[in-house]
Design a protein around this motif. Structure first.
Motif, short mmCIF file in Angstrom:
data_model
loop_
_atom_site.label_atom_id
_atom_site.label_comp_id
_atom_site.label_asym_id
_atom_site.label_seq_id
_atom_site.Cartn_x
_atom_site.Cartn_y
_atom_site.Cartn_z
N GLY A 270 0.79 -1.21 -0.01
CA GLY A 270 0.07 0.12 -0.06
C GLY A 270 0.80 1.21 -0.08
O GLY A 270 0.51 2.17 -0.84
N TYR A 271 1.81 1.24 0.83
CA TYR A 271 2.77 2.49 0.85
C TYR A 271 3.65 2.57 -0.35
O TYR A 271 3.71 3.63 -0.67
N HIS A 272 3.88 1.42 -0.85
CA HIS A 272 4.70 1.54 -2.21
C HIS A 272 3.71 2.09 -3.38
O HIS A 272 4.28 2.91 -4.21
N LEU A 273 2.48 1.70 -3.22
CA LEU A 273 1.77 2.15 -4.47
C LEU A 273 1.04 3.48 -4.13
O LEU A 273 0.66 4.32 -5.16
N ILE A 274 0.69 3.73 -2.92
CA ILE A 274 -0.27 4.99 -2.80
C ILE A 274 1.07 6.22 -2.48
O ILE A 274 1.01 7.35 -3.30
N GLU A 275 1.99 6.07 -1.66
CA GLU A 275 2.95 7.38 -1.48
C GLU A 275 4.07 7.02 -2.25
O GLU A 275 5.09 7.87 -2.40
N HIS A 276 4.16 5.91 -3.10
CA HIS A 276 5.44 5.87 -4.05
C HIS A 276 6.82 5.56 -3.34
O HIS A 276 7.82 6.03 -3.72
N PHE A 277 7.03 4.92 -2.01
CA PHE A 277 7.97 4.76 -1.23
C PHE A 277 8.74 3.68 -1.95
O PHE A 277 8.19 2.82 -2.52
N PRO A 278 10.06 3.64 -1.75
CA PRO A 278 10.97 2.45 -2.06
C PRO A 278 10.54 1.33 -1.42
O PRO A 278 9.65 1.43 -0.26
N VAL A 279 10.79 0.31 -1.70
CA VAL A 279 10.59 -1.08 -1.07
C VAL A 279 10.93 -1.00 0.45
O VAL A 279 10.25 -1.43 1.29
N ILE A 280 11.85 -0.71 0.57
CA ILE A 280 12.69 -0.72 1.85
C ILE A 280 11.96 -0.01 3.00
O ILE A 280 11.53 -0.19 3.98
N ASP A 281 11.69 1.44 2.47
CA ASP A 281 10.85 2.34 3.16
C ASP A 281 9.52 1.94 3.49
O ASP A 281 9.09 2.01 4.38
#
Length: 445
Positions: free
Chosen positions: A21-32
């Motif tokens: 969810g964080y990767h898709l919604i906020e475009h965070f890197p995988v580790i973040d």
């Protein structure tokens, strides 16, 4: 599927869902994204890696709620698993101890090696009560899986034998793979229970005499027994079974035993009698009808006759057989004499009960109603004469045979004993079998 595994999979799935969810919604890197998912679910309170949008904050709220439930489920499953393992182990141990503590008239097997394993299996199939003592934790687990009552410990220790209820046991097999250990087991067992029937294993012929002197009733040697069996099979297969010893052929013989009034066998099944007596019943005569190999469920009636396979040396014991052994009370303040005669009476087919004072002996006689009582003349508390008088004063004590045991060969003393109610008077001597013969004659007369 196991509850703990399900909870773990749910936790992993929730973390993966949060990171995605964080990767898709906020475009965070995988580790973040993974870091944010973990700190959010565990509610550790660390700051955000990057500022969140409104959609990201709403997603975080949902993830906190879902993660809290999943994490709680996982924690409870983990605690439950730990408690279950600890508690079930303790519960099984307590259940086993209670099971062993309830045993009476049972057998104790010391050592669960190859011989002990076969002995336990045979006793189990025969429906006999027994407990196995072995010091190996691995074997202890195997015994519990088989459902055999067992104790993990050293059978040479008195405390372990006491835990196996040795004072209430009928027999003991010392089958440890060490002659010195078997010797110590026999010594301890004989001291704790003088009437116990003990069979010990021995690998060395020079040790056999020592083990017998220590108190064993008989010795077995697995290798000697196997060798004789192999030789016998070979002789039979080659048509030379006549080479076997005549003495061996005459060891066993059939005996007809009449069931008299008052016998302990009346109204019991043949199967129960066989297990109690330890001798095979191959025939039943009821009136004019003979039955070969009667069913184990057949109930024995008064005046029945049983065809029993027994050793010649046991004929006197089996003659006029009472399957529930006749009770004999022995009263003497000398513990050595008590142990000696308790063992001799037990080997003669009686059930000995002992007391070390006149008061205890009188109470034991009136409570147990034995077939006979052997009473020492000189006793602490009530004297032997007083014990005889009080027994005869009781209506229920009139049929009990009373034998006074004295060190003085005095005719006046003999007369006083007979006047007090004794049936016979025996002078103590080195011939210990004399008292056994007198009691057996009185009881079966």
């Amino acid at each position: 599927m196991n509850k703990s595994i399900v909870s773990l999979l749910l936790l992993v799935a929730t973390i993966f869902l949060g990171a995605t969810g964080y990767h898709l919604i906020e475009h965070f890197p995988v580790i973040d994204a993974l870091y944010m998912a973990v700190i959010t679910i565990t509610t550790v309170g660390f700051g955000e890696v990057h500022p969140l949008s409104e959609v990201g904050r709403l997603f975080t709220i949902g993830l906190i709620l879902v993660g809290f439930v999943v994490l709680g489920f996982f924690g409870s499953s983990l605690v439950e698993l730990l408690f279950e393992r600890v508690w079930s182990g303790n519960a099984r141990g307590k259940k086993m101890k209670k099971q062993v503590a309830r045993l009476k008239n049972h057998h104790i097997i010391c050592g669960y090696g190859r011989v002990g394993k076969v002995a336990a299996q045979h006793l189990f199939e025969a429906g006999a009560r027994f407990v196995v003592i072995d010091s190996s934790p691995t074997i202890h687990d195997q015994l519990r899986e088989l459902g055999y009552p067992c104790i993990e410990g050293d059978a040479t220790r008195e405390s372990v034998l006491m835990e196996a209820c040795i004072k209430e046991a009928n027999g003991l097999l010392a089958l440890v793979q060490s002659d010195p250990h078997n010797l110590f087991i026999v010594l301890s067992a004989r001291e704790l229970n003088p009437t116990l029937h003990i069979i010990a294993r021995s690998e060395d012929k020079y040790t056999e005499k020592k083990i017998l002197k220590a108190g064993a009733d008989s010795i077995i040697s697995p290798f000697d027994s196997a060798g004789r069996q192999i030789a016998d099979n070979l002789l039979i297969a080659t048509g030379r079974n006549g080479m076997r010893s005549v003495a061996d052929q005459q060891k066993l013989q059939p005996e007809w035993i009449v069931i008299h009034e008052g016998s302990g066998m009346i109204n019991k099944s043949i199967g129960d009698v066989v297990r109690t007596m330890g001798h095979e019943i191959i025939g039943l005569r009821r009136g004019d009808v003979d039955r070969l190999q009667p069913s184990g469920a057949t109930v024995i009636l008064e005046k029945d006759q049983l065809l029993v396979i027994s050793e010649r040396s046991e004929t006197a014991v089996l003659e006029g057989l009472q399957i529930v052994p006749e009770k004999i009370v022995i009263i003497d303040d000398n513990p050595v004499i008590l142990r000696l005669y308790a063992r001799l009476f037990q080997k003669a087919g009686f059930h000995p009960l002992t007391a070390d004072s006149g008061d205890k002996g009188l109470a034991l006689i009136l409570q147990e109603q034995p077939a006979a009582a052997v009473v020492d003349y000189m006793l602490p508390g009530l004297s032997g004469l007083e014990v005889c008088r009080r027994v005869r004063q009781e209506h229920r004590g009139k049929s009990i045979k009373l034998i006074v045991f004295t060190a003085d060969d005095d005719q006046q003393l003999r007369a006083r004993c007979l006047q007090a109610g004794a049936d016979d008077v025996i002078v103590k001597s080195a011939e210990s079998a004399e008292i056994i013969r007198v009691v057996a004659k009185l009881v079966h007369s």
